[in-house]
Design a protein around this motif. Structure first.
Motif, PDB file in Angstrom:
ATOM      1  N   PHE A 429       0.836  -1.191   0.000  1.00 46.73           N
ATOM      2  CA  PHE A 429       0.000   0.000   0.000  1.00 46.73           C
ATOM      3  C   PHE A 429       0.875   1.248   0.000  1.00 46.73           C
ATOM      4  O   PHE A 429       1.880   1.312   0.714  1.00 46.73           O
ATOM      5  N   HIS A 430       0.509   2.241  -0.795  1.00 47.79           N
ATOM      6  CA  HIS A 430       1.290   3.476  -0.910  1.00 47.79           C
ATOM      7  C   HIS A 430       0.420   4.669  -0.518  1.00 47.79           C
ATOM      8  O   HIS A 430      -0.679   4.832  -1.047  1.00 47.79           O
ATOM      9  N   GLN A 431       0.925   5.465   0.398  1.00 51.86           N
ATOM     10  CA  GLN A 431       0.185   6.656   0.795  1.00 51.86           C
ATOM     11  C   GLN A 431       1.152   7.696   1.340  1.00 51.86           C
ATOM     12  O   GLN A 431       2.281   7.401   1.701  1.00 51.86           O
ATOM     13  N   SER A 432       0.706   8.940   1.337  1.00 51.56           N
ATOM     14  CA  SER A 432       1.503  10.037   1.871  1.00 51.56           C
ATOM     15  C   SER A 432       0.564  11.057   2.501  1.00 51.56           C
ATOM     16  O   SER A 432      -0.668  10.866   2.509  1.00 51.56           O
ATOM     17  N   GLU A 434      -0.308  13.699   1.293  1.00 55.70           N
ATOM     18  CA  GLU A 434      -1.114  14.309   0.231  1.00 55.70           C
ATOM     19  C   GLU A 434      -1.917  13.269  -0.551  1.00 55.70           C
ATOM     20  O   GLU A 434      -2.395  13.551  -1.650  1.00 55.70           O
ATOM     21  N   THR A 435      -2.059  12.079   0.002  1.00 56.46           N
ATOM     22  CA  THR A 435      -2.803  11.014  -0.664  1.00 56.46           C
ATOM     23  C   THR A 435      -4.044  10.666   0.154  1.00 56.46           C
ATOM     24  O   THR A 435      -3.970  10.493   1.376  1.00 56.46           O
ATOM     25  N   PHE A 436      -5.195  10.544  -0.544  1.00 58.52           N
ATOM     26  CA  PHE A 436      -6.462  10.220   0.112  1.00 58.52           C
ATOM     27  C   PHE A 436      -7.178   9.177  -0.736  1.00 58.52           C
ATOM     28  O   PHE A 436      -6.823   8.959  -1.895  1.00 58.52           O
ATOM     29  N   TRP A 437      -8.167   8.516  -0.161  1.00 61.48           N
ATOM     30  CA  TRP A 437      -8.879   7.501  -0.934  1.00 61.48           C
ATOM     31  C   TRP A 437     -10.362   7.492  -0.555  1.00 61.48           C
ATOM     32  O   TRP A 437     -10.739   7.881   0.542  1.00 61.48           O
ATOM     33  N   LEU A 438     -11.156   7.051  -1.519  1.00 61.65           N
ATOM     34  CA  LEU A 438     -12.608   7.085  -1.378  1.00 61.65           C
ATOM     35  C   LEU A 438     -13.169   5.675  -1.234  1.00 61.65           C
ATOM     36  O   LEU A 438     -12.427   4.688  -1.298  1.00 61.65           O
ATOM     37  N   HIS A 439     -14.510   5.594  -1.084  1.00 61.84           N
ATOM     38  CA  HIS A 439     -15.139   4.314  -0.810  1.00 61.84           C
ATOM     39  C   HIS A 439     -14.926   3.299  -1.927  1.00 61.84           C
ATOM     40  O   HIS A 439     -14.915   2.093  -1.702  1.00 61.84           O
ATOM     41  N   ASN A 440     -14.731   3.779  -3.163  1.00 64.72           N
ATOM     42  CA  ASN A 440     -14.547   2.884  -4.317  1.00 64.72           C
ATOM     43  C   ASN A 440     -13.073   2.616  -4.615  1.00 64.72           C
ATOM     44  O   ASN A 440     -12.727   2.217  -5.706  1.00 64.72           O
ATOM     45  N   ARG A 441     -12.215   2.901  -3.620  1.00 69.78           N
ATOM     46  CA  ARG A 441     -10.779   2.646  -3.699  1.00 69.78           C
ATOM     47  C   ARG A 441     -10.058   3.619  -4.624  1.00 69.78           C
ATOM     48  O   ARG A 441      -8.897   3.412  -4.976  1.00 69.78           O
ATOM     49  N   ILE A 443      -7.831   6.631  -5.528  1.00 68.44           N
ATOM     50  CA  ILE A 443      -6.793   7.428  -4.879  1.00 68.44           C
ATOM     51  C   ILE A 443      -6.900   8.851  -5.413  1.00 68.44           C
ATOM     52  O   ILE A 443      -6.896   9.078  -6.631  1.00 68.44           O
ATOM     53  N   VAL A 444      -6.991   9.829  -4.501  1.00 64.43           N
ATOM     54  CA  VAL A 444      -7.134  11.227  -4.906  1.00 64.43           C
ATOM     55  C   VAL A 444      -6.152  12.092  -4.120  1.00 64.43           C
ATOM     56  O   VAL A 444      -5.580  11.650  -3.118  1.00 64.43           O
ATOM     57  N   ASN A 445      -5.969  13.333  -4.603  1.00 62.76           N
ATOM     58  CA  ASN A 445      -5.152  14.284  -3.851  1.00 62.76           C
ATOM     59  C   ASN A 445      -6.057  15.163  -2.997  1.00 62.76           C
ATOM     60  O   ASN A 445      -7.265  14.918  -2.874  1.00 62.76           O
ATOM     61  N   ARG A 446      -5.512  16.197  -2.420  1.00 63.16           N
ATOM     62  CA  ARG A 446      -6.268  17.056  -1.506  1.00 63.16           C
ATOM     63  C   ARG A 446      -7.445  17.753  -2.191  1.00 63.16           C
ATOM     64  O   ARG A 446      -8.438  18.106  -1.542  1.00 63.16           O
TER      65      ARG A 446
END
Length: 461
Positions: A429-432, A434-441, A443-446
């Motif tokens: 799994f990769h995250q930072s 400035e990384t976010f995620w939604l219910h449908n998986r 990956i989005v930014n701010r």
């Protein structure tokens, strides 16, 4: 009441079980004996079929895993934290893929060649890059990569006048801003090589931009020179120094080791003083004991410059090769000594070494306090029997292949060791920040923009 009745029935059933007769006991003993015999026979058959002997009995008994062949036996990589085989996908950025990356490889004018940078202590930047380009673990698909390798020859480029310190810093920041995958993970899955004594400090803003990235370096500590060390033992990887190619050949090297009986000196130190206390002490000690310690005044430039062959001819003429710290804690002499079969004596208290999860350094080297450099050190080395020195030389001969930057076809090499270390750094799994995620998986930014739509330049910290 029902519960009590159930317990009674269970107890009664247990009591009414048929008694264990003597025939049952004898049968059980025979079964145990047969199982033990078959197991031992199977183990012996495997041992007979295995062409490799163990380098370290204690090591292999604790970790049953993949065998890596060495010059004199075998090496077992630990099961813990590795798995039983290498499984990696590494994306290598192309030099013309990102604006500015070519400058980190060739200089501002693009005139510095990789061949000019492959020699010397910074040559590992070129060697590792070339090996990864040909690696079976290389992938050309970013979306399936476990790790991302960022090639740069900045130490060489800086030494040859291709970029100055300010330009190196600005160019790195420019390059990183064009890497959406770097921003996705905060740099955690990106790999950089900094092979000189300065380590990642060549990139002045490393602490801001790549403090979470994996750094490959022979340099383990710079706290004596900097407020903070760029090396983190939990995320970074210590790599071997770059030994002269002519000395690492598997067949005939340019300079062959001498028998112990033909070595003129007990110990040697081949290097400049550089105003360092430990080195100055050794030079003075050599003047007091010229028949035991060789420490000539070496010239590394001009007409009296010592050639590489002459250097190794000097190095092989002692039983012990002294390796004090210089501008930094690591020293190439430690690695060079193995190829002339001279026992290295580490006189650098903060030194770090590669692959410590599979190598026991007490078997083939000595680490002596740098604060106790003096006649006491020579008396101690003189007291060591030749049979113990020979034993240490044999042990060193078995693992020195791990210092060689050889192709992946070589089962024992620095390349293989680094790959095993890199495998431990892989995250599913990769995250930072400035990384976010939604219910449908997704990956989005701010700004809730999907990762696939991130456009360079990507905002950096």
């Amino acid at each position: 009441m029902g519960s009590l009745n159930n317990r009674a029935r269970i107890f009664t059933a247990h009591q009414q079980a048929p008694p264990c007769t003597r025939i049952h006991q004898i049968g059980a003993l025979l079964l145990v004996a047969a199982t033990f015999f078959i197991t031992r026979l199977s183990d012996q058959s495997f041992s007979t079929c295995n062409p490799y002997s163990s380098f370290n009995h204690d090591l292999t008994s604790q970790s049953q895993s993949l065998i890596h062949v060495t010059d004199g036996g075998s090496l077992w990589w630990p099961q813990r934290g590795y798995g039983t085989h290498l499984s990696l996908k590494i994306y290598v950025y192309e030099e013309d893929e990102i604006d500015g990356l070519n400058q980190l490889l060739r200089g501002r004018d693009g005139k510095i060649s990789a061949d000019a940078c492959v020699k010397g202590q910074w040559g590992t930047q070129v060697k590792i890059h070339r090996l990864l380009l040909k690696s079976r673990f290389r992938t050309r698909k970013k979306e399936e990569a476990d790790l991302f390798f960022v090639p740069a020859y900045v130490k060489c480029v800086r030494m040859m006048g291709g970029l100055n310190d300010k330009e190196i810093n600005q160019t790195y920041v420019k390059v990183l801003s064009q890497m959406p995958y770097f921003r996705r993970s905060g740099g955690r899955d990106h790999v950089f090589v900094f092979p000189s004594g300065a380590g990642a400090h060549l990139f002045r803003s490393w602490a801001t931009y790549i403090n979470r990235s994996v750094i490959l370096t022979p340099e383990g500590d710079r706290t004596d020179k900097r407020d903070i060390s760029a090396f983190n033992t939990w995320k970074d990887i210590i790599i071997p120094g770059n030994v002269e190619d002519g000395m690492t050949k598997r067949q005939t090297t340019v300079v062959q080791p001498l028998p112990l009986s033909k070595r003129k000196y007990l110990a040697n130190y081949l290097g400049r003083a550089q105003g360092k206390i430990g080195r100055l002490k050794l030079i003075e000690l050599a003047k007091q004991y010229p028949d035991k310690l060789e420490s000539p005044e070496l010239k590394f430039s001009g007409p009296d410059k010592l050639g590489r062959i002459e250097y190794f001819q000097h190095l092989r003429n002692a039983k012990f090769c002294l390796a004090p710290r210089g501008e930094s804690s690591w020293t190439l002499r430690f690695y060079e000594s193995f190829f002339v079969e001279c026992v290295p004596v580490i006189l650098s208290d903060e030194a770090e070494f590669p692959f410590q999860n599979v190598i026991d350094y007490t078997q083939f080297s000595i680490k002596w306090p740098s604060t106790r450099i003096g006649s006491e050190l020579l008396y101690y080395l003189e007291s060591i029997p030749d049979k113990d020195i020979e034993r240490m030389i044999v042990s060193g001969r078995q693992i020195r292949c791990l210092w060689v930057y050889a192709p992946e076809s070589e089962l024992c090499s620095a390349t293989q060791g680094i790959m095993w270390e890199l495998q431990r750094k892989v995250r599913l799994f990769h995250q930072s920040a400035e990384t976010f995620w939604l219910h449908n998986r997704t990956i989005v930014n701010r700004n809730l923009v999907e990762f696939s739509s991130w456009k360079p330049p990507v905002p950096l910290p």
